[in-house]
Design a protein around this motif. Structure first.
Motif, PDB file in Angstrom:
ATOM      1  N   MET A   1       0.754  -1.181  -0.250  1.00  0.00           N
ATOM      2  CA  MET A   1       0.170  -0.218  -0.176  1.00  0.00           C
ATOM      3  C   MET A   1       0.585   1.187   0.162  1.00  0.00           C
ATOM      4  SD  MET A   1      -3.272   1.106   2.803  1.00  0.00           S
ATOM      5  CE  MET A   1      -4.142  -0.304   2.302  1.00  0.00           C
ATOM      6  N   THR A   2       0.503   2.234  -0.213  1.00  0.00           N
ATOM      7  CA  THR A   2       1.336   3.455  -0.609  1.00  0.00           C
ATOM      8  C   THR A   2       0.735   4.351   0.139  1.00  0.00           C
ATOM      9  OG1 THR A   2      -0.280   4.765  -2.044  1.00  0.00           O
ATOM     10  CG2 THR A   2       1.015   3.224  -3.211  1.00  0.00           C
ATOM     11  N   ARG A   3       1.502   5.566   1.158  1.00  0.00           N
ATOM     12  CA  ARG A   3       1.085   6.256   1.972  1.00  0.00           C
ATOM     13  C   ARG A   3      -0.606   7.278   0.854  1.00  0.00           C
ATOM     14  NH1 ARG A   3       4.678  10.267   4.708  1.00  0.00           N
ATOM     15  NH2 ARG A   3       3.449  11.230   6.681  1.00  0.00           N
ATOM     16  N   ASP A   4      -0.511   7.000  -0.042  1.00  0.00           N
ATOM     17  CA  ASP A   4      -2.023   7.795  -0.527  1.00  0.00           C
ATOM     18  C   ASP A   4      -3.224   6.821  -0.453  1.00  0.00           C
ATOM     19  OD1 ASP A   4      -0.687  10.374  -0.956  1.00  0.00           O
ATOM     20  OD2 ASP A   4      -0.176  10.104  -2.894  1.00  0.00           O
ATOM     21  N   GLU A   5      -2.654   5.762  -0.342  1.00  0.00           N
ATOM     22  CA  GLU A   5      -4.158   4.789  -0.184  1.00  0.00           C
ATOM     23  C   GLU A   5      -4.078   4.800   1.473  1.00  0.00           C
ATOM     24  OE1 GLU A   5      -3.094   1.490  -3.359  1.00  0.00           O
ATOM     25  OE2 GLU A   5      -1.492   1.647  -2.393  1.00  0.00           O
ATOM     26  N   ALA A   6      -3.375   4.718   2.194  1.00  0.00           N
ATOM     27  CA  ALA A   6      -3.747   4.965   3.318  1.00  0.00           C
ATOM     28  C   ALA A   6      -4.214   5.989   3.919  1.00  0.00           C
ATOM     29  CB  ALA A   6      -2.015   4.654   4.598  1.00  0.00           C
ATOM     30  N   ARG A   7      -3.837   7.082   3.335  1.00  0.00           N
ATOM     31  CA  ARG A   7      -5.004   8.413   4.092  1.00  0.00           C
ATOM     32  C   ARG A   7      -5.970   8.062   3.175  1.00  0.00           C
ATOM     33  NH1 ARG A   7      -0.027  12.150   1.962  1.00  0.00           N
ATOM     34  NH2 ARG A   7       1.276  12.710   4.443  1.00  0.00           N
ATOM     35  N   PHE A 309      -1.319  -3.122   9.177  1.00  0.00           N
ATOM     36  CA  PHE A 309       0.006  -3.256   9.799  1.00  0.00           C
ATOM     37  C   PHE A 309       1.125  -4.544   9.684  1.00  0.00           C
ATOM     38  CE2 PHE A 309       3.256  -3.776  13.556  1.00  0.00           C
ATOM     39  CZ  PHE A 309       3.816  -2.724  13.393  1.00  0.00           C
ATOM     40  N   VAL A 310       0.122  -6.157   9.639  1.00  0.00           N
ATOM     41  CA  VAL A 310       0.698  -7.067   9.206  1.00  0.00           C
ATOM     42  C   VAL A 310       1.032  -7.432   7.594  1.00  0.00           C
ATOM     43  CG1 VAL A 310       0.021  -9.288   8.981  1.00  0.00           C
ATOM     44  CG2 VAL A 310      -0.376  -8.292  10.650  1.00  0.00           C
ATOM     45  N   ALA A 311       0.287  -7.200   7.092  1.00  0.00           N
ATOM     46  CA  ALA A 311       0.470  -6.818   5.178  1.00  0.00           C
ATOM     47  C   ALA A 311       1.909  -5.933   5.401  1.00  0.00           C
ATOM     48  CB  ALA A 311      -0.334  -6.345   4.460  1.00  0.00           C
ATOM     49  N   GLU A 312       1.857  -5.048   5.826  1.00  0.00           N
ATOM     50  CA  GLU A 312       3.555  -4.000   5.396  1.00  0.00           C
ATOM     51  C   GLU A 312       4.426  -4.547   6.063  1.00  0.00           C
ATOM     52  OE1 GLU A 312       3.239  -0.609   3.985  1.00  0.00           O
ATOM     53  OE2 GLU A 312       1.473  -1.905   2.780  1.00  0.00           O
ATOM     54  N   VAL A 313       4.435  -4.698   7.428  1.00  0.00           N
ATOM     55  CA  VAL A 313       5.422  -5.346   8.127  1.00  0.00           C
ATOM     56  C   VAL A 313       6.231  -6.413   7.202  1.00  0.00           C
ATOM     57  CG1 VAL A 313       6.534  -6.623   9.927  1.00  0.00           C
ATOM     58  CG2 VAL A 313       5.064  -4.512  10.147  1.00  0.00           C
ATOM     59  N   THR A 373      -6.299   5.196  16.464  1.00  0.00           N
ATOM     60  CA  THR A 373      -5.194   5.510  15.320  1.00  0.00           C
ATOM     61  C   THR A 373      -5.592   5.707  14.112  1.00  0.00           C
ATOM     62  OG1 THR A 373      -4.435   4.156  16.760  1.00  0.00           O
ATOM     63  CG2 THR A 373      -3.369   3.483  15.303  1.00  0.00           C
ATOM     64  N   SER A 374      -4.937   5.684  12.915  1.00  0.00           N
ATOM     65  CA  SER A 374      -5.512   6.306  11.525  1.00  0.00           C
ATOM     66  C   SER A 374      -4.530   5.111  10.743  1.00  0.00           C
ATOM     67  CB  SER A 374      -4.737   7.507  11.425  1.00  0.00           C
ATOM     68  OG  SER A 374      -4.080   8.163  11.327  1.00  0.00           O
ATOM     69  N   PHE A 375      -5.124   5.260   9.914  1.00  0.00           N
ATOM     70  CA  PHE A 375      -4.511   3.882   8.701  1.00  0.00           C
ATOM     71  C   PHE A 375      -3.266   4.973   8.308  1.00  0.00           C
ATOM     72  CE2 PHE A 375      -9.588   2.966   8.464  1.00  0.00           C
ATOM     73  CZ  PHE A 375      -8.353   1.285   8.162  1.00  0.00           C
ATOM     74  N   GLU A 376      -2.962   6.153   8.324  1.00  0.00           N
ATOM     75  CA  GLU A 376      -2.016   6.596   8.165  1.00  0.00           C
ATOM     76  C   GLU A 376      -1.122   6.300   8.929  1.00  0.00           C
ATOM     77  OE1 GLU A 376       0.599  10.835   6.071  1.00  0.00           O
ATOM     78  OE2 GLU A 376      -1.807  10.110   7.014  1.00  0.00           O
ATOM     79  N   GLU A 377      -0.829   6.095  10.153  1.00  0.00           N
ATOM     80  CA  GLU A 377      -0.005   5.901  11.154  1.00  0.00           C
ATOM     81  C   GLU A 377       0.311   4.964  11.506  1.00  0.00           C
ATOM     82  OE1 GLU A 377      -0.559   8.561  14.978  1.00  0.00           O
ATOM     83  OE2 GLU A 377      -2.661   7.474  14.717  1.00  0.00           O
ATOM     84  N   VAL A 378      -0.377   3.872  11.190  1.00  0.00           N
ATOM     85  CA  VAL A 378      -0.269   2.674  10.453  1.00  0.00           C
ATOM     86  C   VAL A 378       0.815   2.038   9.622  1.00  0.00           C
ATOM     87  CG1 VAL A 378      -0.418  -0.327  10.217  1.00  0.00           C
ATOM     88  CG2 VAL A 378      -2.019   1.515  11.948  1.00  0.00           C
ATOM     89  N   TRP A 379       0.696   2.848   8.655  1.00  0.00           N
ATOM     90  CA  TRP A 379       1.398   2.668   6.945  1.00  0.00           C
ATOM     91  C   TRP A 379       3.101   3.210   7.960  1.00  0.00           C
ATOM     92  CZ3 TRP A 379       4.637   5.912   4.639  1.00  0.00           C
ATOM     93  CH2 TRP A 379       4.962   5.233   2.935  1.00  0.00           C
ATOM     94  N   ARG A 380       3.042   4.442   8.770  1.00  0.00           N
ATOM     95  CA  ARG A 380       4.578   4.999   8.592  1.00  0.00           C
ATOM     96  C   ARG A 380       4.914   4.263   9.965  1.00  0.00           C
ATOM     97  NH1 ARG A 380       2.864  10.766  11.407  1.00  0.00           N
ATOM     98  NH2 ARG A 380       4.472  10.649  11.306  1.00  0.00           N
ATOM     99  N   ALA A 381       4.397   3.393  10.834  1.00  0.00           N
ATOM    100  CA  ALA A 381       4.985   3.051  11.730  1.00  0.00           C
ATOM    101  C   ALA A 381       5.554   1.217  10.812  1.00  0.00           C
ATOM    102  CB  ALA A 381       4.042   2.422  13.139  1.00  0.00           C
TER     103      ALA A 381
END
Length: 406
Positions: A1-7, A309-313, A373-381
């Motif tokens: 996922m991109t950051r824009d998609e998380a936003r 989070f699982v997918a990104e990590v 908690t936001s999706f963008e925060e999870v992506w950034r983490a």
């Protein structure tokens, strides 16, 4: 996922405005609400009101005029819908540990001739310690069994089964109804610890025909550090079970000041000493953050955050192993990953502004509180964690030597 998609997920999130109910520090991604909930914006004013007007001006009169005396049941009634209980089946009192002691002792007394408490190894330490303390007198046995063999361990010697609904380390979740049915089928009482469940995952004690439960007020319920805990006794058991801590506030008529104890006929019998009014005020403000919130939508968002989070990590962080159930119906609202150097990795991550926690021997634990908690925060983490691991910046004596990671 991109950051824009998380936003974009945040923009479409029907719960996104709930974040405005919390005071969160700038530059911090807080993924530890499963240990200590964030500060609700309304709490400081509510505490000031309690201290300055109710205590400062009202003085002793506030036990009546400000409703202090009714706070344990009034606040409990706000917890009840979050755990599938009737308002008169819950009371707020003491700590989770003290409430565990009360209910374990009451359950043992209600099952004469049975002397065994069944639980699992690796349960939350205070649950095990309280049971072990009771057993130290020599009349009670603590029997542990792996979670896949818990039901086999319940026989005619068992008085009470004590389990944590969502495991504090892995977030693995028991089938509450199935285990409760098995315990009751063997003649035992079932005691659930909801500390990592209440306010995060669907809990329906009534539908599960649960007997007893406890839970804390400072995690997902946002009651503040050391917030009072709650306990639940099913209506059908309330006349039978009596607290072993027969303090004056549990008396049927505490202000008659009689010499002999007589238990209150309601859930107030589980009170012991004077209610902690400042803590109750903060907890009541924390519970107000759930006002108007659909629990089903809350749970769905929490699991969507965890899935992201699982997918990104797993896509970005080789060397980490998922230690939580992948299937969302089998887990609570936190996720753990194993890393051989988990302690310094988490210490370095916290230094980078992503606050999770560490659970030994090797678990990085991340909580997803859907209220704020936001999706963008999870992506950034996940992105910051990947950068940290790739750079090796965690492998530093500053992080290895740090005394404690929460």
């Amino acid at each position: 996922m991109t950051r824009d998609e998380a936003r974009a997920l945040d923009a479409a999130d029907p719960l996104r405005r709930l974040r405005e109910r919390f005071a969160l520090p700038e530059g911090v991604i807080y993924l530890d609400g499963n240990s200590l909930g964030a500060l609700p914006r309304a709490t400081p004013a509510r505490m000031a009101e309690t201290v300055e007007r109710e205590w400062g001006e009202g003085l002793i009169r506030s036990w009546n005029d400000a409703g202090w005396i009714d706070a344990p049941t009034r606040v409990a009634a706000k917890i009840a819908p979050l755990i599938g209980a009737k308002p008169d089946e819950v009371v707020v009192a003491d700590s989770t540990s003290v409430n565990l002691y009360k209910l374990l002792m009451a359950a043992l007394a209600a099952r004469p001739g049975r002397r065994v408490i069944v639980t699992e190894p690796g349960n939350f330490p205070t649950d095990l310690y309280m049971a072990q303390g009771i057993a130290a007198g020599g009349q009670v046995e603590v029997r542990t069994a792996p979670r896949d063999r818990i039901i086999e361990a319940i026989d005619e010697t068992v008085a009470v089964v004590m389990l944590t609904h969502v495991h504090y380390r892995t977030a693995e979740m028991f089938d509450m109804a199935a285990v409760t049915t098995a315990a009751q089928g063997a003649g035992a009482l079932m005691l659930w610890d909801l500390s990592h469940s209440a306010g995060a995952v669907p809990v329906d004690l009534g539908a599960a025909n649960a007997d007893l439960a406890v839970g804390c007020g400072y995690k997902y319920l946002n009651g503040g550090p050391g917030a009072p805990a709650f306990l639940y006794v099913a209506e059908r058991h309330q006349a039978l079970l009596t607290s072993p801590l027969t303090g004056w506030m549990g008396h049927a008529a505490p202000f008659e000041f009689g010499d002999d104890y007589a238990p209150c006929p309601t859930m107030r019998r589980w009170l012991c000493g004077t209610p902690p009014i400042l803590g109750l005020a903060a907890l009541e403000a924390g519970l107000a953050t759930f006002d108007g919130v659909d629990p089903t939508a809350l749970y769905a968002k929490g699991q969507a955050l965890a899935d992201l989070f699982v997918a990104e990590v797993e896509a970005k962080c080789p060397g980490l192993t998922l230690a939580s159930p992948r299937e969302r119906t089998q887990r609570g609202s936190h996720i753990s990953f194993a890393h051989t150097d988990g302690f310094p990795v988490m210490a370095a991550l916290i230094a980078r502004g992503v606050i999770g926690d560490f659970r030994g021997p090797d678990l990085l634990r991340f909580g997803f509180t859907p209220l704020y908690t936001s999706f963008e925060e999870v992506w950034r983490a996940a992105d910051i964690l990947a950068d940290l691991l790739a750079s090796g910046a965690w492998d530093d004596e500053r992080y290895r030597a740090r005394g404690k990671v929460t």
